[in-house]
Every structure is written in structure tokens, then in C-alpha cells.
Scaffold this motif. Sequence first.
Motif, PDB file in Angstrom:
ATOM      1  N   SER A 125      42.831  42.262  44.459  1.00 40.41           N
ATOM      2  CA  SER A 125      41.531  41.722  44.055  1.00 40.41           C
ATOM      3  C   SER A 125      41.449  40.221  44.255  1.00 40.41           C
ATOM      4  O   SER A 125      40.453  39.703  44.752  1.00 40.41           O
ATOM      5  CB  SER A 125      41.269  42.073  42.595  1.00 40.41           C
ATOM      6  OG  SER A 125      40.020  41.576  42.213  1.00 40.41           O
ATOM      7  N   LYS A 126      42.500  39.507  43.859  1.00 42.28           N
ATOM      8  CA  LYS A 126      42.421  38.043  43.848  1.00 42.28           C
ATOM      9  C   LYS A 126      42.863  37.398  45.152  1.00 42.28           C
ATOM     10  O   LYS A 126      42.574  36.226  45.375  1.00 42.28           O
ATOM     11  CB  LYS A 126      43.261  37.471  42.686  1.00 42.28           C
ATOM     12  CG  LYS A 126      42.759  37.840  41.312  1.00 42.28           C
ATOM     13  CD  LYS A 126      41.303  37.447  41.089  1.00 42.28           C
ATOM     14  CE  LYS A 126      41.043  35.958  41.138  1.00 42.28           C
ATOM     15  NZ  LYS A 126      39.598  35.639  41.071  1.00 42.28           N
ATOM     16  N   THR A 127      43.574  38.110  46.002  1.00 38.36           N
ATOM     17  CA  THR A 127      44.025  37.497  47.256  1.00 38.36           C
ATOM     18  C   THR A 127      43.330  38.130  48.461  1.00 38.36           C
ATOM     19  O   THR A 127      42.638  37.447  49.203  1.00 38.36           O
ATOM     20  CB  THR A 127      45.557  37.629  47.392  1.00 38.36           C
ATOM     21  OG1 THR A 127      46.153  37.064  46.225  1.00 38.36           O
ATOM     22  CG2 THR A 127      46.058  36.893  48.618  1.00 38.36           C
ATOM     23  N   GLN A 130      39.389  38.092  47.645  1.00 36.40           N
ATOM     24  CA  GLN A 130      38.954  36.974  46.814  1.00 36.40           C
ATOM     25  C   GLN A 130      37.498  36.582  47.106  1.00 36.40           C
ATOM     26  O   GLN A 130      37.098  36.452  48.262  1.00 36.40           O
ATOM     27  CB  GLN A 130      39.859  35.769  47.086  1.00 36.40           C
ATOM     28  CG  GLN A 130      39.582  34.613  46.173  1.00 36.40           C
ATOM     29  CD  GLN A 130      40.516  33.443  46.454  1.00 36.40           C
ATOM     30  OE1 GLN A 130      41.178  33.389  47.485  1.00 36.40           O
ATOM     31  NE2 GLN A 130      40.576  32.523  45.542  1.00 36.40           N
ATOM     32  N   ASN A 131      36.737  36.396  46.061  1.00 40.53           N
ATOM     33  CA  ASN A 131      35.338  35.936  46.143  1.00 40.53           C
ATOM     34  C   ASN A 131      34.390  36.893  46.853  1.00 40.53           C
ATOM     35  O   ASN A 131      33.266  36.516  47.193  1.00 40.53           O
ATOM     36  CB  ASN A 131      35.247  34.562  46.827  1.00 40.53           C
ATOM     37  CG  ASN A 131      35.862  33.483  45.973  1.00 40.53           C
ATOM     38  OD1 ASN A 131      35.900  33.604  44.745  1.00 40.53           O
ATOM     39  ND2 ASN A 131      36.369  32.436  46.597  1.00 40.53           N
ATOM     40  N   HIS A 204      37.567  39.766  53.948  1.00 41.26           N
ATOM     41  CA  HIS A 204      38.247  38.582  53.395  1.00 41.26           C
ATOM     42  C   HIS A 204      37.559  37.300  53.887  1.00 41.26           C
ATOM     43  O   HIS A 204      37.304  36.382  53.101  1.00 41.26           O
ATOM     44  CB  HIS A 204      39.723  38.603  53.821  1.00 41.26           C
ATOM     45  CG  HIS A 204      40.483  37.382  53.404  1.00 41.26           C
ATOM     46  ND1 HIS A 204      40.955  37.193  52.129  1.00 41.26           N
ATOM     47  CD2 HIS A 204      40.826  36.261  54.096  1.00 41.26           C
ATOM     48  CE1 HIS A 204      41.566  36.029  52.048  1.00 41.26           C
ATOM     49  NE2 HIS A 204      41.504  35.438  53.228  1.00 41.26           N
TER      50      HIS A 204
ATOM     51  N   GLN B   6      50.921  31.825  45.786  1.00 39.68           N
ATOM     52  CA  GLN B   6      49.984  32.166  44.724  1.00 39.68           C
ATOM     53  C   GLN B   6      50.793  32.564  43.490  1.00 39.68           C
ATOM     54  O   GLN B   6      51.528  33.556  43.524  1.00 39.68           O
ATOM     55  CB  GLN B   6      49.101  33.335  45.154  1.00 39.68           C
ATOM     56  CG  GLN B   6      48.104  33.696  44.076  1.00 39.68           C
ATOM     57  CD  GLN B   6      47.361  34.973  44.364  1.00 39.68           C
ATOM     58  OE1 GLN B   6      47.861  35.854  45.037  1.00 39.68           O
ATOM     59  NE2 GLN B   6      46.171  35.065  43.841  1.00 39.68           N
ATOM     60  N   ASP B  76      35.982  36.756  39.695  1.00 40.58           N
ATOM     61  CA  ASP B  76      35.450  36.259  40.959  1.00 40.58           C
ATOM     62  C   ASP B  76      34.506  35.108  40.660  1.00 40.58           C
ATOM     63  O   ASP B  76      33.614  35.208  39.826  1.00 40.58           O
ATOM     64  CB  ASP B  76      34.699  37.363  41.713  1.00 40.58           C
ATOM     65  CG  ASP B  76      35.528  37.887  42.868  1.00 40.58           C
ATOM     66  OD1 ASP B  76      36.630  37.368  43.077  1.00 40.58           O
ATOM     67  OD2 ASP B  76      35.066  38.805  43.551  1.00 40.58           O
ATOM     68  N   PRO B  80      40.453  29.888  41.656  1.00 38.88           N
ATOM     69  CA  PRO B  80      41.414  30.835  42.202  1.00 38.88           C
ATOM     70  C   PRO B  80      42.697  30.861  41.413  1.00 38.88           C
ATOM     71  O   PRO B  80      43.144  29.833  40.928  1.00 38.88           O
ATOM     72  CB  PRO B  80      41.689  30.285  43.613  1.00 38.88           C
ATOM     73  CG  PRO B  80      40.534  29.410  43.917  1.00 38.88           C
ATOM     74  CD  PRO B  80      40.043  28.878  42.612  1.00 38.88           C
ATOM     75  N   GLN B  81      43.275  32.070  41.298  1.00 39.79           N
ATOM     76  CA  GLN B  81      44.538  32.215  40.569  1.00 39.79           C
ATOM     77  C   GLN B  81      45.695  31.707  41.391  1.00 39.79           C
ATOM     78  O   GLN B  81      45.750  31.919  42.568  1.00 39.79           O
ATOM     79  CB  GLN B  81      44.760  33.698  40.271  1.00 39.79           C
ATOM     80  CG  GLN B  81      43.871  34.182  39.163  1.00 39.79           C
ATOM     81  CD  GLN B  81      44.271  33.615  37.831  1.00 39.79           C
ATOM     82  OE1 GLN B  81      45.292  33.951  37.307  1.00 39.79           O
ATOM     83  NE2 GLN B  81      43.476  32.745  37.280  1.00 39.79           N
TER      84      GLN B  81
END
Lengths: 367, 81
Positions: A125-127, A130-131, A204, B6, B76, B80-81
Motif C-alpha cells: 500500500s505505502k510503497t 503510494q498516493n 505507481h 523505507q 494516503d 510518506p512512511q
Amino acid sequence: MWTFLLALLLALPIGVAVAVAIGIVIFLHPDHTKKWVATIAWIVSVFYKKAEYLAIKWEIEGDLNVFVNRLESNIIREFPRVSIEWSATEDSENVVWEENRVILVMHDRKHKSKNVVHAALLFTSKTLLQNTSFHISKTQKRSMELFATLKILEQERSGVVPQFMADYFAPQVQSDEALKELIRQYTVIERIGAFFPILIQEIHCLGNKVFLEETKKEKTIAEVKGLVEFLIEFTEREVGDTKTPTTFVGDFMRCAIRVVASRAVRERGDVEKHRDDIDGLLQRSLENVYLIGSDQNMNRKFVDDVVSGVLQDFERVQLRKTYRFRGKIKIGGAWREVGTYLVHLHNPDAEDYLFTKDKLEKENARP
Amino acid sequence: MNEPVQNIDAVHERDLEKLLADMGKLEEFKQGRVLCKFCGDRITTANIYSILPESGSINFICQKPECIAQLFEHMDGKRPQ
């Protein structure tokens, strides 16, 4: 270099040679090494509880970073490596946490599968995605998170797949027809190996783009749907099918996919038609253009001829990757195993992140 | 070897009390008054997925698939993490 290293190893006492050989393997494959060390650390943790910290950290880092390495060999994007940072430990006086940063709770050895599943979900989800919530629907994002996580776990830690399916995948997908249909579509796309190299790569990139002035979400949702449908039509096409569309253009994703697979065109040696069409796509300032077709020698050579022509026409355009996948297509109604050939052209001059309404209209109006 | 990194922040369940004490949430947690931000279920060591410090408060998320999905949607657009 390898001959020199081998000669060096043979010249050394056996113990030193083994140590040097192990050192070379660790240096060349640090993430694979972490996976092995994690396995040993889990065993040690039966007697020495503190080894669990190392086991959890290196198991997750090893799994996800090996996946990232593999992914990067198939796409042009680079993704960050994952590092687990402990917010609090038994031995440390310091407790570290920050606003807006998720802290994952890791469980002990009885539930260690959950740790990998939870971290893989967060990574996806976050990489990878992302967004992307700004541009795709909740169902599109959730379906991609679930399918991508499943693929990561299948490749890197197949033993935890049953837990992931039981706890996360099945409960969500079984009760949601829209989610189920999207997962079915990704399964079809993955049959030709295009899920990560095209779909996830482009989604992405889309996540990093900002469309100013107007909310475009319903249009970007429709465009992503169109890309998925195009890839499915390509995957499910019958040999000799000339009715399926041969080109997809993503106005928001700033990419195009061109199917180069017609036997008649290939046998005529008609490189110019494809070359002119792809030149037209590149003139529209599209960032990525993919050529996709059969991996048979004749077709691959034909695609390469088209690419050579395009690269002569656009000096700045780069041939970033060529991939050969095993895939399946329909011949006489039956699925047959064939190869797929995919070429990725990248136009660095078209890399952009901010889009005004005028700019998009201007780019998309070009021939 | 210079790839970007990350960080994923994590806490072992054995150290959860130490972290919660630092956050000023340990007593609430022990008394069963800590609830999932999304579904409102009581958070325990067995069902906790993550902790999210946000806008001066501490949020807790349980392991239900829909709560994890909601967390990702919620995150979101944040840093960013």
C-alpha cells in the motif's frame, strides 16, 4: 575476476577459503542472507528470546527486499529497500515514535506468519501503490493491494499464503463481487506476466502525478479500467484475431501500449506502419510506450526492427527494457503456452508530474 | 548499494506496554478502554495491527481486513512512511 577469485580460494587454507566464500556470497546477496539468518534466529529464539527481534526484522527485510530486487529486474522504477526500526525494545531506554507514522505491532513466534503478512500489506500500500488513492477507486486500490501482496507472498514466503488467504484475501474478496471481478482480471493479466511490469508500474507512476485545476478522479478511474480491459483483450485474443484494438493510450497515465503481433503485417515486413504510429504516440509526449507481442523468433525480430526505426526517429527516446515471459493465448479456442515479448521505450523528455488542464488538452490533441 | 530506504516502525508485542506507557495510554489499554479507530472494537495484544500517533492523539487499528484497508486509505496523502 572469477578466475582470480577461484585461484585465490584454492591457494588459501580450507577454513579461510570457506570463510571468504561465505563472505562473498553475503556481499553479493545480502537480502537472501537475511532470510537464511532469520531462519536460524527463529530456532535460536526457542532458547534465547531476544533472538526474536533479529528473526522478525531480517525475515521481513529479506522477504520484501528480495522481492524488490526481483521486481526491479522487470520494471524501470526503483523502489526503496525496507528496514524495520524498533520503536521500543527490552534493552533500550529510548522509546521512539513520531506523528503520522504507523507503528506495526509484531507478534511472537506463535503468530510469526502474521508479521510477514502485515508488513507485506503495508509495503504494497505505502510503497508500490503510494498516493494512488487520489486517482483510482477504493475497489481498484484494494484489489491491487490484495493481488500484489498475494504475489509477493507466493514468491517469497509461500508458507504464509494460507494464513493470508484465510485472514485477509478470502473474507474481502468472497463477499464483494466488484473486488472478485477485478482479481479475476488481474489473474488473466498475470497469465502473460504483465501485472507488475505494466499495470503496477503505470499505476505507481500515476500516484506521483498531480492534475491541477480540476478533479479528474472519475476520468483516471475510467482510464485504469480501460488499461486493464485492454490487457485482458490482448491476453484473451485468438491467434489471427484482427478485431481486438491494437493500441491503448493513457492520457493521464502518460503511457501507450501497442500490440505488434499481426502475422499478415509481419509477413509483409511492413515495419513503417507500426513505426509511424509509435512516432505519433511519442510526439504526444507520452512517458512510456510498451510494444507487446508474441515471443516467436520472427515476431521478436519484427518488433526489434520497429524499435530500431523508432529509436532512429527519436534520439532521446531510450530502450529501457526487453522482457520475455511465458504466457498463454487461445489457439482454436484452446489455451496454449506461448511466450510474450515486451519492449519498454521511455521518453525522458516527457517525464512530468504537474499537469494543468491546458497542458493535458494540448498533449492529447497532438496526432 | 545506495538504494533509498523505507523505514517501517515496529514494536514487539512484548514491548507494547513500554511504548504505551511512553504514549500515556497504558492504563487505558489495561482497562480495555482502547478501541479500534475504524470499527470501535476493543484493542487487545492479540488483535492489534498498528498504532498511529496523529494530530496529538494516539489511534489504534485492529487486524480486521477492512480496518487495515481503511488505514491505508486514511494514510494516503499523509507524509510518506
